[in-house]
Motif scaffolding. Structure first.
Motif, PDB file in Angstrom:
ATOM      1  N   THR A 198      -3.782  19.095   8.541  1.00 21.38           N
ATOM      2  CA  THR A 198      -5.152  18.683   8.851  1.00 21.38           C
ATOM      3  C   THR A 198      -5.438  17.259   8.366  1.00 21.38           C
ATOM      4  O   THR A 198      -6.590  16.827   8.372  1.00 21.38           O
ATOM      5  CB  THR A 198      -6.160  19.650   8.180  1.00 21.38           C
ATOM      6  OG1 THR A 198      -5.825  19.748   6.787  1.00 21.38           O
ATOM      7  CG2 THR A 198      -6.126  21.020   8.828  1.00 21.38           C
ATOM      8  N   LEU A 199      -4.394  16.574   7.970  1.00 25.63           N
ATOM      9  CA  LEU A 199      -4.593  15.225   7.425  1.00 25.63           C
ATOM     10  C   LEU A 199      -5.088  14.277   8.524  1.00 25.63           C
ATOM     11  O   LEU A 199      -4.422  14.075   9.525  1.00 25.63           O
ATOM     12  CB  LEU A 199      -3.269  14.694   6.853  1.00 25.63           C
ATOM     13  CG  LEU A 199      -3.338  13.348   6.124  1.00 25.63           C
ATOM     14  CD1 LEU A 199      -4.267  13.409   4.920  1.00 25.63           C
ATOM     15  CD2 LEU A 199      -1.949  12.921   5.672  1.00 25.63           C
ATOM     16  N   ALA A 200      -6.285  13.748   8.329  1.00 27.18           N
ATOM     17  CA  ALA A 200      -6.854  12.872   9.356  1.00 27.18           C
ATOM     18  C   ALA A 200      -7.180  11.493   8.802  1.00 27.18           C
ATOM     19  O   ALA A 200      -7.777  10.673   9.475  1.00 27.18           O
ATOM     20  CB  ALA A 200      -8.109  13.508   9.930  1.00 27.18           C
ATOM     21  N   GLU A 201      -6.829  11.225   7.554  1.00 26.76           N
ATOM     22  CA  GLU A 201      -7.050   9.879   7.015  1.00 26.76           C
ATOM     23  C   GLU A 201      -5.841   9.482   6.176  1.00 26.76           C
ATOM     24  O   GLU A 201      -4.955  10.302   5.911  1.00 26.76           O
ATOM     25  CB  GLU A 201      -8.337   9.823   6.198  1.00 26.76           C
ATOM     26  CG  GLU A 201      -8.394  10.816   5.072  1.00 26.76           C
ATOM     27  CD  GLU A 201      -9.718  10.773   4.321  1.00 26.76           C
ATOM     28  OE1 GLU A 201     -10.477   9.803   4.484  1.00 26.76           O
ATOM     29  OE2 GLU A 201      -9.978  11.696   3.545  1.00 26.76           O
ATOM     30  N   ASP A 202      -5.820   8.233   5.769  1.00 28.81           N
ATOM     31  CA  ASP A 202      -4.660   7.717   5.054  1.00 28.81           C
ATOM     32  C   ASP A 202      -4.875   7.845   3.542  1.00 28.81           C
ATOM     33  O   ASP A 202      -5.699   7.128   2.974  1.00 28.81           O
ATOM     34  CB  ASP A 202      -4.445   6.253   5.450  1.00 28.81           C
ATOM     35  CG  ASP A 202      -3.123   5.711   4.937  1.00 28.81           C
ATOM     36  OD1 ASP A 202      -2.577   6.288   3.975  1.00 28.81           O
ATOM     37  OD2 ASP A 202      -2.640   4.717   5.501  1.00 28.81           O
ATOM     38  N   PRO A 203      -4.141   8.724   2.867  1.00 26.94           N
ATOM     39  CA  PRO A 203      -4.344   8.903   1.419  1.00 26.94           C
ATOM     40  C   PRO A 203      -3.720   7.793   0.575  1.00 26.94           C
ATOM     41  O   PRO A 203      -3.877   7.788  -0.643  1.00 26.94           O
ATOM     42  CB  PRO A 203      -3.650  10.227   1.109  1.00 26.94           C
ATOM     43  CG  PRO A 203      -3.284  10.823   2.428  1.00 26.94           C
ATOM     44  CD  PRO A 203      -3.167   9.695   3.387  1.00 26.94           C
ATOM     45  N   GLY A 204      -2.971   6.876   1.205  1.00 24.87           N
ATOM     46  CA  GLY A 204      -2.428   5.730   0.478  1.00 24.87           C
ATOM     47  C   GLY A 204      -1.462   6.133  -0.627  1.00 24.87           C
ATOM     48  O   GLY A 204      -0.593   6.990  -0.449  1.00 24.87           O
ATOM     49  N   ARG A 205      -1.636   5.532  -1.780  1.00 22.96           N
ATOM     50  CA  ARG A 205      -0.721   5.700  -2.913  1.00 22.96           C
ATOM     51  C   ARG A 205      -0.616   7.167  -3.349  1.00 22.96           C
ATOM     52  O   ARG A 205       0.389   7.583  -3.916  1.00 22.96           O
ATOM     53  CB  ARG A 205      -1.226   4.824  -4.061  1.00 22.96           C
ATOM     54  CG  ARG A 205      -0.399   4.894  -5.341  1.00 22.96           C
ATOM     55  CD  ARG A 205       0.948   4.252  -5.180  1.00 22.96           C
ATOM     56  NE  ARG A 205       1.686   4.157  -6.419  1.00 22.96           N
ATOM     57  CZ  ARG A 205       2.993   3.929  -6.496  1.00 22.96           C
ATOM     58  NH1 ARG A 205       3.689   3.753  -5.381  1.00 22.96           N
ATOM     59  NH2 ARG A 205       3.602   3.841  -7.646  1.00 22.96           N
ATOM     60  N   PHE A 206      -1.665   7.942  -3.077  1.00 23.98           N
ATOM     61  CA  PHE A 206      -1.663   9.356  -3.477  1.00 23.98           C
ATOM     62  C   PHE A 206      -0.434  10.083  -2.933  1.00 23.98           C
ATOM     63  O   PHE A 206       0.135  10.949  -3.604  1.00 23.98           O
ATOM     64  CB  PHE A 206      -2.947  10.041  -2.986  1.00 23.98           C
ATOM     65  CG  PHE A 206      -2.991  11.511  -3.277  1.00 23.98           C
ATOM     66  CD1 PHE A 206      -3.472  11.985  -4.493  1.00 23.98           C
ATOM     67  CD2 PHE A 206      -2.518  12.433  -2.351  1.00 23.98           C
ATOM     68  CE1 PHE A 206      -3.492  13.349  -4.772  1.00 23.98           C
ATOM     69  CE2 PHE A 206      -2.528  13.800  -2.620  1.00 23.98           C
ATOM     70  CZ  PHE A 206      -3.010  14.255  -3.829  1.00 23.98           C
TER      71      PHE A 206
END
Lengths: 361, 130
Positions: free
Chosen positions: A263-271
């Motif tokens: 369901t990932l719809a955004e960029d979590p970046g460094r996480f």
């Protein structure tokens, strides 16, 4: 309604001054002139190796369908980036991040917006393997390159052995370490040439290192703290409508071990690298020399111009409540913004290593 | 302003080549642009039947269009464009040359507008072709 009593002028002035001081973030390493690029012991840079790396950098054999090379997204004519908000992608797929410029990548401590590589040698293989970048199987690419006698001979001479993916990456890294800009007006100014910056650029530099707080993160020799910050950069709502972007985001989440990748719809970046909650949507501080060559800006290219970037920071970054506490409204005047722009565009633009196109065998 | 379109169908997409043929078959009947826009909006559903449906929608001479499609009447022209692209080391579509300035990749409208406006301004009244 009861009227609020008017504050005396001196008190307003005092409060304004205090507010202004609070807006200036704690200072990081002060900007410093850039030394010659490093030549790591494990992969010393030699002209022959760098030349081989340049050939590989431009060789379309490194992509699955033979249409892309490293320079597709890191074009020397566009500051070794590609001028797009979101980087070019392997045909039929879509990337999800901006292509960073490679000038002065030699000095970086981590590579990629999320810092998942700690050396250029390690970095070079990722895009080759990535299904939405060059989409090439590394076992296969080794065999493909071994069919080219000129490469076989060059690897034998330079590395004393056969073609391996590690040596391909080492050669590309050696080439990248030659792409340098370290003679900007700022460098000359910091080395003691007081007239190297124009008066306006100097005013911009003073803001950069002072009131605007840029140097808190963009300090040190390479104008980066090599750390990761959530600036609250907004997501592009249109990106979520593209199933190819969603596929890319979820693929990266999946291979990074993110449990909710479906369901990932955004960029979590460094996480995605550290799994530390404080790194959610944090991205690395990019170096700034030659920054004028590589618009648009930020990890998703959502800020088109340097003016947009200055306005963004002047507002105190984006709307994300979890954004970095270093970000506060700056209260820059129009003149101050113009001076800052002059510094970023002129004061940080110097002479990039001259480029001549290689003859790919 | 003059727009010249060259074809560079992607070799690993099923219908890329036949779609290029469809646009040229439509051109011969005076509707290249209309077909081009339609194909982009319908992609990737560009199989033979879908292309013929597009021709009907544009009120083309469908038997003539279908014959062109089935015989790949414009293959030589498409191959010539492909060779030109390879010669120029161009593999990304779209790649535009706006007054000689190379603009690679699918970009937002404003990105093209900016280059065109700048070039128009630089070329002054009457314009200067590079």
């Amino acid at each position: 309604m009861r009227r609020r009593p008017a504050l005396p002028d001196f008190l307003i002035a005092l409060l304004s001054a205090v507010a202004l001081l609070c807006a200036v973030p704690a200072s990081g390493m002060p900007p410093a002139p850039l030394p010659p690029p490093p030549s790591p012991q494990g992969n010393p840079t030699t002209p022959e190796k760098a030349e081989l790396g340049k050939k590989l950098f431009f060789d379309r054999r490194l992509s699955g369908d033979g249409t892309m090379n490293c320079a597709t997204c890191h074009d020397p004519e566009s500051g070794y980036a590609d001028g797009l908000g979101i980087s070019l992608s392997y045909p039929t797929t879509k990337n999800w991040r901006n292509s960073p410029g490679l000038i002065n990548a030699a000095y970086r401590k981590t590579l990629f917006w999320d810092g998942r590589s700690s050396s250029l040698e390690e970095q070079a293989l990722f895009p080759m393997m990535s299904p939405f970048e060059m989409n090439r199987n590394l076992d296969y690419v080794e065999e493909v390159l071994k069919t080219v006698p000129e490469y076989v001979e060059a690897f034998r001479k330079i590395f004393g052995g056969e073609i391996t993916r590690q040596r391909v990456a080492m050669a590309i890294a050696a080439f990248e370490r030659t792409v340098v800009s370290r003679d900007t007006p700022l460098d000359r100014y910091l080395r003691g040439e007081k007239d190297a910056l124009t008066a306006r650029q100097r005013a911009g530099y003073e803001l950069f290192a002072g009131k605007a707080g840029c140097a808190a993160c963009h300090g040190g020799e390479n104008l980066t703290d090599e750390r990761f910050h959530n600036l609250g950069v907004p997501e592009d709502p249109k990106a979520k409508e593209d199933p190819r972007v969603l596929a890319t985001a979820r693929f990266v989440g999946k291979v990074s071990g993110f449990p909710d990748y479906r369901t990932l719809a955004e960029d979590p970046g460094r996480f995605l690298v550290t799994k530390t909650p404080g790194d959610w949507k944090a991205f690395v501080t990019p170096p700034l020399r030659e920054v004028a060559l590589t618009p648009p800006y930020m990890h998703n290219g959502s800020l088109k111009t340097l003016e947009d970037v200055i306005d963004f920071f002047d507002r105190g970054g984006g709307e994300d409540p979890k954004k970095s506490p270093l970000l506060k409204p700056l209260g820059l005047s129009k003149e101050e913004k113009e001076a800052l722009k002059e510094f970023l565009a002129g004061g940080l633009s110097g002479k990039v290593t001259a480029f001549t196109a290689p003859r790919v065998p | 302003m003059r727009l010249v379109v060259k074809h560079s169908p992607y070799r690993y997409r099923d219908f890329s080549l036949v779609a290029a043929e469809a646009s040229l078959a439509a051109r011969d009947q005076g509707k290249f642009h209309e077909m081009h826009v339609l194909l982009l909006s319908r992609s990737p559903k560009l199989d033979r039947e879908s292309l013929i449906a597009c021709a009907k929608e544009l009120k083309l001479d469908v038997p003539r269009f279908t014959k062109d499609l089935d015989t790949m009447a414009h293959k030589k022209e498409i191959d010539r464009d492909l060779k030109l692209a390879e010669g120029l080391d161009l593999y990304t579509t779209p790649t535009l040359f706006i007054n000689g300035i190379k603009v690679t990749g699918d970009r937002p409208f404003e990105s093209y507008q900016e280059v065109i406006d700048r070039e128009l301004k630089l070329s002054g009244a009457g314009g200067t072709k590079k």
